[in-house]
Design a protein around this motif. Structure first.
Motif, PDB file in Angstrom:
ATOM      1  N   GLN A 111       0.821  -1.204   0.000  1.00 38.56           N
ATOM      2  CA  GLN A 111       0.000   0.000   0.000  1.00 38.56           C
ATOM      3  C   GLN A 111       0.860   1.261   0.000  1.00 38.56           C
ATOM      4  O   GLN A 111       0.528   2.251  -0.652  1.00 38.56           O
ATOM      5  CB  GLN A 111      -0.929   0.000   1.213  1.00 38.56           C
ATOM      6  N   MET A 112       1.965   1.213   0.724  1.00 35.59           N
ATOM      7  CA  MET A 112       2.879   2.361   0.727  1.00 35.59           C
ATOM      8  C   MET A 112       3.393   2.638  -0.674  1.00 35.59           C
ATOM      9  O   MET A 112       3.426   3.794  -1.127  1.00 35.59           O
ATOM     10  CB  MET A 112       4.056   2.095   1.667  1.00 35.59           C
ATOM     11  N   LEU A 113       3.821   1.584  -1.385  1.00 36.19           N
ATOM     12  CA  LEU A 113       4.350   1.769  -2.731  1.00 36.19           C
ATOM     13  C   LEU A 113       3.274   2.270  -3.686  1.00 36.19           C
ATOM     14  O   LEU A 113       3.521   3.144  -4.523  1.00 36.19           O
ATOM     15  CB  LEU A 113       4.943   0.463  -3.252  1.00 36.19           C
ATOM     16  N   ALA A 114       2.074   1.726  -3.567  1.00 37.41           N
ATOM     17  CA  ALA A 114       0.974   2.185  -4.425  1.00 37.41           C
ATOM     18  C   ALA A 114       0.676   3.666  -4.178  1.00 37.41           C
ATOM     19  O   ALA A 114       0.439   4.430  -5.131  1.00 37.41           O
ATOM     20  CB  ALA A 114      -0.269   1.336  -4.179  1.00 37.41           C
ATOM     21  N   HIS A 115       0.697   4.071  -2.915  1.00 40.95           N
ATOM     22  CA  HIS A 115       0.429   5.480  -2.615  1.00 40.95           C
ATOM     23  C   HIS A 115       1.575   6.367  -3.094  1.00 40.95           C
ATOM     24  O   HIS A 115       1.345   7.454  -3.653  1.00 40.95           O
ATOM     25  CB  HIS A 115       0.221   5.659  -1.114  1.00 40.95           C
ATOM     26  N   LEU A 116       2.804   5.919  -2.914  1.00 37.88           N
ATOM     27  CA  LEU A 116       3.976   6.694  -3.316  1.00 37.88           C
ATOM     28  C   LEU A 116       3.959   7.015  -4.801  1.00 37.88           C
ATOM     29  O   LEU A 116       4.418   8.084  -5.223  1.00 37.88           O
ATOM     30  CB  LEU A 116       5.229   5.904  -2.925  1.00 37.88           C
ATOM     31  N   THR A 117       3.423   6.104  -5.607  1.00 37.81           N
ATOM     32  CA  THR A 117       3.393   6.296  -7.062  1.00 37.81           C
ATOM     33  C   THR A 117       2.027   6.702  -7.589  1.00 37.81           C
ATOM     34  O   THR A 117       1.854   6.829  -8.809  1.00 37.81           O
ATOM     35  CB  THR A 117       3.824   4.999  -7.777  1.00 37.81           C
ATOM     36  N   SER A 118       1.049   6.912  -6.715  1.00 35.51           N
ATOM     37  CA  SER A 118      -0.331   7.132  -7.171  1.00 35.51           C
ATOM     38  C   SER A 118      -0.498   8.439  -7.932  1.00 35.51           C
ATOM     39  O   SER A 118      -1.480   8.607  -8.663  1.00 35.51           O
ATOM     40  CB  SER A 118      -1.293   7.092  -5.977  1.00 35.51           C
ATOM     41  N   ASN A 119       0.446   9.378  -7.762  1.00 33.53           N
ATOM     42  CA  ASN A 119       0.370  10.626  -8.523  1.00 33.53           C
ATOM     43  C   ASN A 119       1.222  10.578  -9.783  1.00 33.53           C
ATOM     44  O   ASN A 119       1.398  11.589 -10.463  1.00 33.53           O
ATOM     45  CB  ASN A 119       0.815  11.804  -7.650  1.00 33.53           C
ATOM     46  N   GLY A 120       1.775   9.409 -10.105  1.00 34.27           N
ATOM     47  CA  GLY A 120       2.622   9.266 -11.275  1.00 34.27           C
ATOM     48  C   GLY A 120       4.096   9.471 -11.004  1.00 34.27           C
ATOM     49  O   GLY A 120       4.902   9.478 -11.942  1.00 34.27           O
ATOM     50  N   ALA A 121       4.473   9.627  -9.733  1.00 37.16           N
ATOM     51  CA  ALA A 121       5.889   9.771  -9.402  1.00 37.16           C
ATOM     52  C   ALA A 121       6.645   8.511  -9.829  1.00 37.16           C
ATOM     53  O   ALA A 121       6.190   7.394  -9.577  1.00 37.16           O
ATOM     54  CB  ALA A 121       6.071  10.006  -7.903  1.00 37.16           C
ATOM     55  N   SER A 122       7.785   8.687 -10.470  1.00 39.14           N
ATOM     56  CA  SER A 122       8.538   7.544 -10.975  1.00 39.14           C
ATOM     57  C   SER A 122       9.379   6.914  -9.880  1.00 39.14           C
ATOM     58  O   SER A 122       9.749   7.562  -8.896  1.00 39.14           O
ATOM     59  CB  SER A 122       9.441   7.977 -12.127  1.00 39.14           C
ATOM     60  N   LEU A 123       9.676   5.627 -10.060  1.00 41.52           N
ATOM     61  CA  LEU A 123      10.598   4.902  -9.191  1.00 41.52           C
ATOM     62  C   LEU A 123      11.954   4.827  -9.871  1.00 41.52           C
ATOM     63  O   LEU A 123      12.054   4.736 -11.098  1.00 41.52           O
ATOM     64  CB  LEU A 123      10.099   3.483  -8.935  1.00 41.52           C
ATOM     65  N   ARG A 124      13.005   4.854  -9.054  1.00 41.83           N
ATOM     66  CA  ARG A 124      14.359   4.653  -9.557  1.00 41.83           C
ATOM     67  C   ARG A 124      15.015   3.511  -8.790  1.00 41.83           C
ATOM     68  O   ARG A 124      14.708   3.287  -7.616  1.00 41.83           O
ATOM     69  CB  ARG A 124      15.197   5.925  -9.399  1.00 41.83           C
ATOM     70  N   THR A 125      15.892   2.790  -9.461  1.00 42.95           N
ATOM     71  CA  THR A 125      16.634   1.745  -8.784  1.00 42.95           C
ATOM     72  C   THR A 125      17.418   2.359  -7.625  1.00 42.95           C
ATOM     73  O   THR A 125      18.141   3.334  -7.810  1.00 42.95           O
ATOM     74  CB  THR A 125      17.603   1.056  -9.757  1.00 42.95           C
ATOM     75  N   GLY A 126      17.252   1.795  -6.451  1.00 44.22           N
ATOM     76  CA  GLY A 126      17.896   2.339  -5.264  1.00 44.22           C
ATOM     77  C   GLY A 126      17.002   3.218  -4.425  1.00 44.22           C
ATOM     78  O   GLY A 126      17.419   3.672  -3.350  1.00 44.22           O
ATOM     79  N   ASP A 127      15.769   3.473  -4.861  1.00 49.21           N
ATOM     80  CA  ASP A 127      14.832   4.195  -4.000  1.00 49.21           C
ATOM     81  C   ASP A 127      14.636   3.415  -2.704  1.00 49.21           C
ATOM     82  O   ASP A 127      14.536   2.184  -2.704  1.00 49.21           O
ATOM     83  CB  ASP A 127      13.476   4.362  -4.683  1.00 49.21           C
ATOM     84  N   LEU A 128      14.570   4.156  -1.612  1.00 45.88           N
ATOM     85  CA  LEU A 128      14.323   3.569  -0.294  1.00 45.88           C
ATOM     86  C   LEU A 128      13.106   4.234   0.309  1.00 45.88           C
ATOM     87  O   LEU A 128      13.010   5.465   0.331  1.00 45.88           O
ATOM     88  CB  LEU A 128      15.543   3.794   0.608  1.00 45.88           C
ATOM     89  N   TYR A 129      12.163   3.425   0.751  1.00 44.95           N
ATOM     90  CA  TYR A 129      11.072   3.990   1.558  1.00 44.95           C
ATOM     91  C   TYR A 129      10.927   3.177   2.823  1.00 44.95           C
ATOM     92  O   TYR A 129      11.100   1.962   2.835  1.00 44.95           O
ATOM     93  CB  TYR A 129       9.755   4.100   0.778  1.00 44.95           C
ATOM     94  N   ALA A 130      10.665   3.871   3.917  1.00 43.69           N
ATOM     95  CA  ALA A 130      10.623   3.235   5.231  1.00 43.69           C
ATOM     96  C   ALA A 130       9.221   3.306   5.813  1.00 43.69           C
ATOM     97  O   ALA A 130       8.410   4.165   5.442  1.00 43.69           O
ATOM     98  CB  ALA A 130      11.627   3.886   6.168  1.00 43.69           C
ATOM     99  N   SER A 131       8.971   2.421   6.739  1.00 50.50           N
ATOM    100  CA  SER A 131       7.626   2.205   7.283  1.00 50.50           C
ATOM    101  C   SER A 131       7.173   3.272   8.255  1.00 50.50           C
ATOM    102  O   SER A 131       5.988   3.385   8.556  1.00 50.50           O
ATOM    103  CB  SER A 131       7.589   0.861   8.012  1.00 50.50           C
ATOM    104  N   GLY A 132       8.099   4.066   8.786  1.00 52.65           N
ATOM    105  CA  GLY A 132       7.786   4.854   9.961  1.00 52.65           C
ATOM    106  C   GLY A 132       7.981   4.001  11.205  1.00 52.65           C
ATOM    107  O   GLY A 132       8.175   2.776  11.130  1.00 52.65           O
ATOM    108  N   THR A 133       7.958   4.640  12.360  1.00 56.29           N
ATOM    109  CA  THR A 133       8.227   3.948  13.619  1.00 56.29           C
ATOM    110  C   THR A 133       7.312   2.744  13.792  1.00 56.29           C
ATOM    111  O   THR A 133       6.101   2.833  13.624  1.00 56.29           O
ATOM    112  CB  THR A 133       8.031   4.900  14.800  1.00 56.29           C
ATOM    113  N   VAL A 134       7.929   1.620  14.140  1.00 55.68           N
ATOM    114  CA  VAL A 134       7.174   0.397  14.420  1.00 55.68           C
ATOM    115  C   VAL A 134       6.873   0.365  15.920  1.00 55.68           C
ATOM    116  O   VAL A 134       7.797   0.309  16.742  1.00 55.68           O
ATOM    117  CB  VAL A 134       7.976  -0.853  14.021  1.00 55.68           C
ATOM    118  N   SER A 135       5.604   0.429  16.265  1.00 54.88           N
ATOM    119  CA  SER A 135       5.178   0.348  17.662  1.00 54.88           C
ATOM    120  C   SER A 135       3.983  -0.568  17.777  1.00 54.88           C
ATOM    121  O   SER A 135       3.122  -0.597  16.884  1.00 54.88           O
ATOM    122  CB  SER A 135       4.807   1.735  18.218  1.00 54.88           C
ATOM    123  N   GLY A 136       3.926  -1.319  18.868  1.00 53.00           N
ATOM    124  CA  GLY A 136       2.781  -2.155  19.160  1.00 53.00           C
ATOM    125  C   GLY A 136       1.970  -1.559  20.291  1.00 53.00           C
ATOM    126  O   GLY A 136       2.300  -0.490  20.819  1.00 53.00           O
TER     127      GLY A 136
END
Length: 398
Positions: free
Chosen positions: A308-333
């Motif tokens: 879902q993060m990847l779909a949202h990141l590209t939902s406006n047509g933003a391109s992906l490049r090899t080496g792109d990094l996206y992180a989840s945000g803080t993991v808390s339970g």
């Protein structure tokens, strides 16, 4: 569970079910690509001969796409599990103590999300007491911000305490100086291999065709600087001074047994964000400060999943490049000992941690070392180790 002939590898979490990729060098030799097996590194350039493995980053190999990733993984697995593969692989196994680990990939772009419901609600209660813990948009889209690719650093890099504006006292002016509220954020990062053209979107079902693997992330945060600058545009200097990543990129295929259904979402997400496969991940994380365990965040509790993060990141047509990094945000339970930041663990320093080795911590002090590690279930009940990301706080530059 696949077993390898490399002694101790399976029990250590770096057996044939894992096979994470990294970049290493030996004395007098340039960096090259390897796969970790137990306490050794398989030199892929020597073992397989492909030119991409003589590179100083994983980017050329990741750019080849998912078909090449899977074919290479199958070939390496066969060499390390089949008796007939031993002769071709064993001469190219290098002891870990003889290598220096490098940054595993060149970061093209970096984005950070905010996908833990428990973390978001905790932060809302701390920063907006008496108000709604979540902003109105939070349950409708994965909220995120863009960071600085140039300040993503490999594990072990010292973290210089940042300087910036601090919130003013009542009726006063903001002060400028070293952050007094330096924090950590335990996160999982996703590394893009296959790029896209500008204007194209990536549906949730194509996640595994674009994301090569995962790394552990510590998104260091200066909470005082962040709090003052975040109105109205959000994180900037309070986040961009350093983000640490672990040295081994664990392939998505190594996490097959860790896949679980994502957390139930209410209201249902927009059509382009609806899940078509289980990409929740049952990963157990551990946070240590100066060697002492202070938290065990469970990644399975995350609200938004990486597809879902990847779909949202590209939902406006933003391109992906090899080496792109996206992180989840803080993991808390939901548990008190499952919070992935000191902001939450100490409730903004009002309930300091009491360390067994002596002393208290509301936020980090100079000289503190933070280590984040993680494991997941492997095929057949074994363990997949995601390695460790570490960093030690250094004094602010004068």
């Amino acid at each position: 569970m696949s077993t390898t002939w490399v002694p101790g590898a399976d029990a250590a979490g770096y057996g044939a079910d894992n096979l994470p990729y990294g970049v290493f060098s030996r004395a007098g030799s340039p960096p090259r690509i390897g796969v970790r097996v137990g306490d050794r590194v398989l030199d892929l350039a020597a073992a397989l001969g492909d030119p991409e493995f003589s590179a100083s980053s994983l980017n050329p190999f990741m750019a080849r796409g998912s078909t090449a990733w899977r074919a290479t993984r199958a070939k390496v697995s066969g060499m390390l599990t089949a008796p007939g593969g031993r002769a071709s692989a064993e001469p190219h196994l290098v002891p870990l103590e003889e290598v220096e680990l490098k940054a595993p990939f060149e970061v093209a772009d970096y984005a950070d999300f905010y996908c833990s419901l428990d973390h978001a609600e905790n932060v809302g209660r701390i920063f907006r007491p008496g108000g709604a813990p979540l902003s109105p948009n939070w349950r409708h889209q994965p909220v995120g911000y863009h960071g600085r690719a140039g300040t993503v650093v490999p594990s072990g890099t010292g973290i210089v305490r940042p300087v910036g504006h601090h919130p003013p006292a009542e009726g006063g002016e903001p002060a400028v100086g070293p952050s007094r509220r330096l924090d950590i954020e335990a996160e999982l990062g996703f590394v893009v291999g296959t790029p896209t053209s500008l204007g194209r979107t990536v549906p949730t079902g194509d996640f595994a065709e674009h994301v090569f693997g995962v790394v552990l992330v510590n998104d260091w945060s200066a909470r005082d600087i962040q709090r003052w600058e975040s109105a109205p545009l959000g994180p900037f200097l309070g986040k961009s001074f350093a983000t640490s990543v672990s040295p081994w990129v664990v392939p998505l295929d190594a996490l097959g047994a860790a896949r679980v259904a994502g957390r139930e979402q209410d209201p249902p997400p927009a059509p382009h964000l609806r899940r078509v496969a289980d990409w929740g991940l049952d990963i157990a994380m551990t946070v240590r400060v100066n060697g002492e365990v202070v938290s065990r965040p469970p990644y399975a509790s995350m609200y938004w999943t990486p597809d879902q993060m990847l779909a949202h990141l590209t939902s406006n047509g933003a391109s992906l490049r090899t080496g792109d990094l996206y992180a989840s945000g803080t993991v808390s339970g939901p548990g008190r000992d499952e919070r992935g930041s000191l902001l939450e663990l100490t409730w903004d320093a009002t309930e300091p941690l009491r360390l067994a080795g002596g002393g208290e911590r509301g936020y980090l002090e100079d000289g503190d070392t933070v280590a984040i590690s993680a494991t997941a279930r492997g095929m057949g009940g074994g363990t997949v180790a995601l390695g460790e990301v570490t960093g030690t706080v250094r004094p602010a530059l004068s």
